[in-house]
Write a protein that holds these residues in place. Structure first.
Motif, PDB file in Angstrom:
ATOM      1  N   ALA A 183      -4.549   7.369  10.319  1.00  0.00           N
ATOM      2  CA  ALA A 183      -4.271   8.524   9.460  1.00  0.00           C
ATOM      3  C   ALA A 183      -2.813   8.517   9.008  1.00  0.00           C
ATOM      4  O   ALA A 183      -2.510   8.786   7.839  1.00  0.00           O
ATOM      5  N   PHE A 184      -1.898   8.185   9.917  1.00  0.00           N
ATOM      6  CA  PHE A 184      -0.484   8.105   9.539  1.00  0.00           C
ATOM      7  C   PHE A 184      -0.249   6.958   8.570  1.00  0.00           C
ATOM      8  O   PHE A 184       0.484   7.100   7.583  1.00  0.00           O
ATOM      9  N   ASP A 185      -0.869   5.802   8.847  1.00  0.00           N
ATOM     10  CA  ASP A 185      -0.690   4.638   7.978  1.00  0.00           C
ATOM     11  C   ASP A 185      -1.173   4.916   6.555  1.00  0.00           C
ATOM     12  O   ASP A 185      -0.620   4.376   5.590  1.00  0.00           O
ATOM     13  N   LYS A 186      -2.169   5.756   6.431  1.00  0.00           N
ATOM     14  CA  LYS A 186      -2.670   6.117   5.107  1.00  0.00           C
ATOM     15  C   LYS A 186      -1.725   7.101   4.423  1.00  0.00           C
ATOM     16  O   LYS A 186      -1.515   7.047   3.208  1.00  0.00           O
ATOM     17  N   ALA A 187      -1.161   8.007   5.214  1.00  0.00           N
ATOM     18  CA  ALA A 187      -0.275   9.032   4.650  1.00  0.00           C
ATOM     19  C   ALA A 187       1.092   8.470   4.274  1.00  0.00           C
ATOM     20  O   ALA A 187       1.720   8.933   3.321  1.00  0.00           O
ATOM     21  N   VAL A 188       1.564   7.463   5.029  1.00  0.00           N
ATOM     22  CA  VAL A 188       2.869   6.848   4.763  1.00  0.00           C
ATOM     23  C   VAL A 188       2.665   5.333   4.767  1.00  0.00           C
ATOM     24  O   VAL A 188       2.484   4.735   5.829  1.00  0.00           O
ATOM     25  N   SER A 189       2.687   4.726   3.610  1.00  0.00           N
ATOM     26  CA  SER A 189       2.377   3.300   3.510  1.00  0.00           C
ATOM     27  C   SER A 189       3.485   2.555   2.766  1.00  0.00           C
ATOM     28  O   SER A 189       4.236   3.137   1.982  1.00  0.00           O
ATOM     29  N   CYS A 190       3.577   1.264   3.037  1.00  0.00           N
ATOM     30  CA  CYS A 190       4.583   0.407   2.419  1.00  0.00           C
ATOM     31  C   CYS A 190       3.934  -0.720   1.635  1.00  0.00           C
ATOM     32  O   CYS A 190       2.930  -1.304   2.072  1.00  0.00           O
ATOM     33  N   GLU A 191       4.507  -1.010   0.500  1.00  0.00           N
ATOM     34  CA  GLU A 191       4.148  -2.183  -0.287  1.00  0.00           C
ATOM     35  C   GLU A 191       5.452  -2.787  -0.793  1.00  0.00           C
ATOM     36  O   GLU A 191       6.032  -2.304  -1.761  1.00  0.00           O
TER      37      GLU A 191
END
Length: 580
Positions: A183-191
């Motif tokens: 859930a956190f990875d979806k809310a705060v993601s890096c590219e």
């Protein structure tokens, strides 16, 4: 409980802390010595800043003091966006990219925001600030002690599920719950160098929220955890020379890895900055104004006491070494809507009409200490009504007529709680005189300790009719004033009143707050907040008293002394310099 209500619940603590910082304003004027009284020798190129303190922490996710954030954000702590320096107050509020290349890009719904990091931004060890550093910093806001001590806006706004009690399912970087991590990875993601935030509700001003230290990057290998209260690992122009001393402060020296070309906000003109903690406001002002060689390169971070302000204003030389900005804190009265005589609209009207703002301000120290206002939305905020600062004399006759129309027997007894200091005692006495002339029988209830905690307790509701309080915005948005003070979903529980001390509750107002918060156009949002604010004033939901002012002074070798309204009205170190 709805997701929106849960989100509001998560906001309560950081918003309360911002307001609690206002307590120090009524305490101004005390004298005495501290660690900062020790004589010092001027160092070439060194700016000394004098403050009573104490600094609670330099950990970005634990910070909550507006003064400390203003200092850190100009010295060693960079965030995705920042508020620029300069003499134009409107320009100060126009958020710009700091670590990010610009002020961010939202999607059409303002629920997804993207920020791309600049190149050439490094930590003090020479390593680049990365998107993963941003993610790690944000993740800390969900863990203890950061979740309970800092401005946990990530918890409030990111689209991460909540438990039944309103707390986040994600509990920080150490959690092993795979679903919570996802859930956190979806809310705060890096590219690459772009970080993307997904929000639970639309936020047109989210790019202002990420200017707070709760969204600041933290390099995981340098994360000291709970033991890092005063640890400073800089990505700004200065780094801490030695360990911070909580009793006396510390010295910040030039960070050789800082690239001036990558920083659009800070000029970083002094060679070093010496933070002297433990200096009473009166002592600090006296030291700086005395013009002795040891303090010619000094500036005060706390407001000079009102008694000294008049002397400074009367001396042209001293006046040129001072600034007298709005502090962003507004004093106001909150009538008790839950029980007692203030439930009657005519009584609230009489209270407002007989409120002597000029007498109140005179007792505080005059125009250099505060200015009259009829609104909680100050001049630094979009949506401010120009007529709110027009002098409004008390109308005792109209107030008495309103009171007589209430059907109550005069004099109408009211109990008024306030935070007691010698200055506040005089200011409240000035208000009491006007109210008594209108037909009130006033009992003042001074409270010296734990004021805001005391009046937020539900036990206090049956003991008080009117509560004195004050508030300042968390960032330049009227939403950070109206919502935390008058949204009953945010504040009112069986345990307490939150910041809604008068226990004002209106489902229509709550619904309008939700609507305004979701507006994608900031101009329309500001206009809507202004209209809602006017309706609250008309209903007597609060009676604004005064916009507080600060008074900062600098030594003769300091140039560019200025404040920044977007930073709470505190001294702006982005452009300040020393001449020797």
């Amino acid at each position: 409980m709805s997701r929106f209500a849960n989100r509001l619940r998560a906001r309560r603590r950081p918003l309360l802390l911002v307001g609690a910082a206002a307590v120090s304003l009524l305490a101004a004027g005390c004298s005495g010595g501290g660690a900062g009284e020790a004589a010092s020798t001027a160092v070439k190129g060194q700016l000394s800043v004098l403050s009573l303190g104490p600094v609670a922490t330099w950990d970005p996710q634990r910070m909550s003091s507006a003064q400390d954030m203003a200092f850190a954000g100009r010295v060693f702590l960079r965030t995705l966006t920042a508020f620029p320096a300069g003499s134009d107050a409107a320009a100060q509020r126009a958020v710009v990219g700091d670590l990010a290349t610009d002020a961010g890009t939202p999607d059409a719904a303002a629920k997804t925001w993207k920020f791309t990091l600049r190149s050439g931004v490094n930590w003090q060890d020479g390593s680049p600030v990365t998107c993963e550093d941003v993610r790690h910093g944000v993740s800390r806001s969900f863990a203890a002690p950061w979740a309970s001590e800092g401005l946990n806006y990530p918890t409030a706004y990111l689209d991460i599920p909540r438990k039944a009690d309103g707390t986040s399912v994600y509990t920080g970087p150490a959690t092993t719950d795979k679903a919570a991590v996802a859930a956190f990875d979806k809310a705060v993601s890096c590219e690459g160098t772009t970080v993307t935030f997904r929000l639970s509700t639309p936020m047109a001003d989210f790019n202002e929220v990420v200017a707070s230290p709760s969204f600041a990057p933290v390099k995981e290998s340098q994360d000291k955890g709970k033991d890092g209260t005063y640890a400073v690992f800089s990505n700004g122009p200065y780094q801490l020379q030695k360990a911070w001393d909580p009793s006396s402060g510390g010295t910040f020296t030039r960070n050789p890895k800082w690239d001036k070309g990558s920083d659009p906000v800070r000029k970083a003109q002094p060679e070093t900055i010496r933070y002297v903690e433990g200096t009473e406001s009166q002592t600090a002002a006296q030291q700086v104004l005395s013009d002795d060689p040891a303090h010619r390169q000094s500036v005060t971070l706390d407001s000079a006491p009102p008694a000294m302000q008049q002397h400074i204003q009367s001396d042209s030389g001293l006046r040129q070494r001072s600034v007298n900005p709005p502090s962003q804190f507004v004093d106001y009265l909150a009538p008790n809507f839950s029980q007692g005589v203030m439930r009657t609209p005519a009584v609230r009207k009489a209270l407002a009409l007989s409120t002597n703002r000029d007498g109140y301000i005179a007792a505080l120290g005059g125009s250099s200490a505060a200015t009259p206002t009829t609104s909680l939305i100050g001049p630094a905020l979009p949506g401010h009504r120009k007529d709110a600062t027009t002098p409004l004399a008390p109308d005792t006759g109209a107030a008495r007529a309103a009171l007589q129309s209430s059907g109550l027997t005069l004099p109408v007894k009211i109990r008024v709680s306030y935070r007691s200091t010698p200055t506040a005692d005089k200011a409240m006495a000035a208000l009491m005189n006007g109210w008594q002339d209108a037909g009130f029988a006033v009992t003042l209830q001074p409270i010296a300790k734990d004021y805001f905690t005391t009046i937020a307790d539900t036990k206090r509701v049956s003991q008080t009719d009117v509560f004195w309080a004050n508030w300042a915005p968390s960032w330049p948005s009227a939403g950070t004033v109206i919502q935390p003070l008058f949204d009953s979903r945010l504040n009112l529980t069986s345990e307490g009143s939150g910041r809604d001390y008068g226990r004002f509750a209106d489902a229509g107002v709550d619904k309008e707050i939700t609507r305004i918060t979701g507006l994608a156009d900031t101009g329309a949002q500001a206009e809507a907040w202004s209209k809602l604010d006017q309706s609250l004033v008309d209903r007597g939901a609060y009676v604004a008293l005064a916009q507080r002012r600060s008074f900062f002074v600098a030594g003769t070798d300091v140039k560019g002394l200025a404040s920044n309204e977007a930073l709470g009205g505190f001294v702006d170190l982005a452009t300040i310099e020393v001449t020797r």
